[in-house]
Design a protein around this motif. Structure first.
Motif, mmCIF file in Angstrom:
data_model
loop_
_atom_site.group_PDB
_atom_site.id
_atom_site.type_symbol
_atom_site.label_atom_id
_atom_site.label_comp_id
_atom_site.label_asym_id
_atom_site.label_seq_id
_atom_site.Cartn_x
_atom_site.Cartn_y
_atom_site.Cartn_z
ATOM 1 N N UNK A 162 35.349 -32.693 0.420
ATOM 2 C CA UNK A 162 35.253 -32.455 1.856
ATOM 3 C C UNK A 162 33.983 -33.143 2.353
ATOM 4 N N UNK A 163 34.079 -33.886 3.450
ATOM 5 C CA UNK A 163 32.926 -34.571 4.027
ATOM 6 C C UNK A 163 32.857 -34.245 5.506
ATOM 7 N N UNK A 164 31.647 -34.249 6.054
ATOM 8 C CA UNK A 164 31.536 -34.000 7.482
ATOM 9 C C UNK A 164 30.106 -33.984 7.963
ATOM 10 N N UNK A 165 29.939 -33.351 9.119
ATOM 11 C CA UNK A 165 28.655 -33.294 9.794
ATOM 12 C C UNK A 165 28.428 -31.910 10.381
ATOM 13 N N UNK A 166 27.185 -31.467 10.346
ATOM 14 C CA UNK A 166 26.761 -30.204 10.953
ATOM 15 C C UNK A 166 25.709 -30.531 11.997
ATOM 16 N N UNK A 167 25.763 -29.844 13.117
ATOM 17 C CA UNK A 167 24.700 -29.943 14.100
ATOM 18 C C UNK A 167 24.469 -28.573 14.724
#
Length: 138
Positions: A41-46
């Protein structure tokens, strides 16, 4: 079932066009007994200045998720805002999801993933996974 999971969250370069700081998010899971690969799983958090958090992920299991929540002291609870999936995914359609991160101390963090699929439960969530992470020294 017992499995292994590696979670990596690293600071990403500042998005100059929007002046938003993202964190890169990646997770890799495997079978403890057979070492077979489960999923990535890959992604971004902000997180904005008010503590509102967003997690966007895509995985090799055919799902793309958009989750939102609020950061609290030592805890982040995210709920599913939207989900996409490829047509040939073998997994049951996920209808709702709640992801909770709990920081126990400077060494241990826990992630609890709860969901509702097309077949269970009709209301609420069913715990899907619970993982305790040990922080690795860099």
């Amino acid at each position: 079932m017992t499995f292994g999971e590696e979670l990596v969250i690293l600071e990403a370069p500042m998005a100059k066009s929007s002046n938003v700081q993202f964190l890169n998010f990646s997770a890799r899971a495997w079978s403890h007994s057979t070492k077979d690969h489960f999923h990535d799983e890959w992604g971004f958090v902000t997180v904005d200045p008010n503590g509102n958090a967003t997690l966007m992920t895509t995985g090799n299991n055919g799902f793309t998720t958009y989750e939102v929540g609020v950061v609290r002291p030592n805890k982040l609870v995210l709920t599913l805002k939207d989900i996409g999936r490829i047509s040939f995914s073998r997994d049951l359609p996920v209808e709702d999801l709640r992801r909770t991160f709990i920081k126990h101390d400077d060494t241990y963090m826990e992630q609890i993933l709860e969901m509702r699929t097309a077949t269970h439960p009709k209301q609420g969530y069913l715990e899907h996974t619970r993982v305790i992470y040990t922080k690795q020294k860099m």
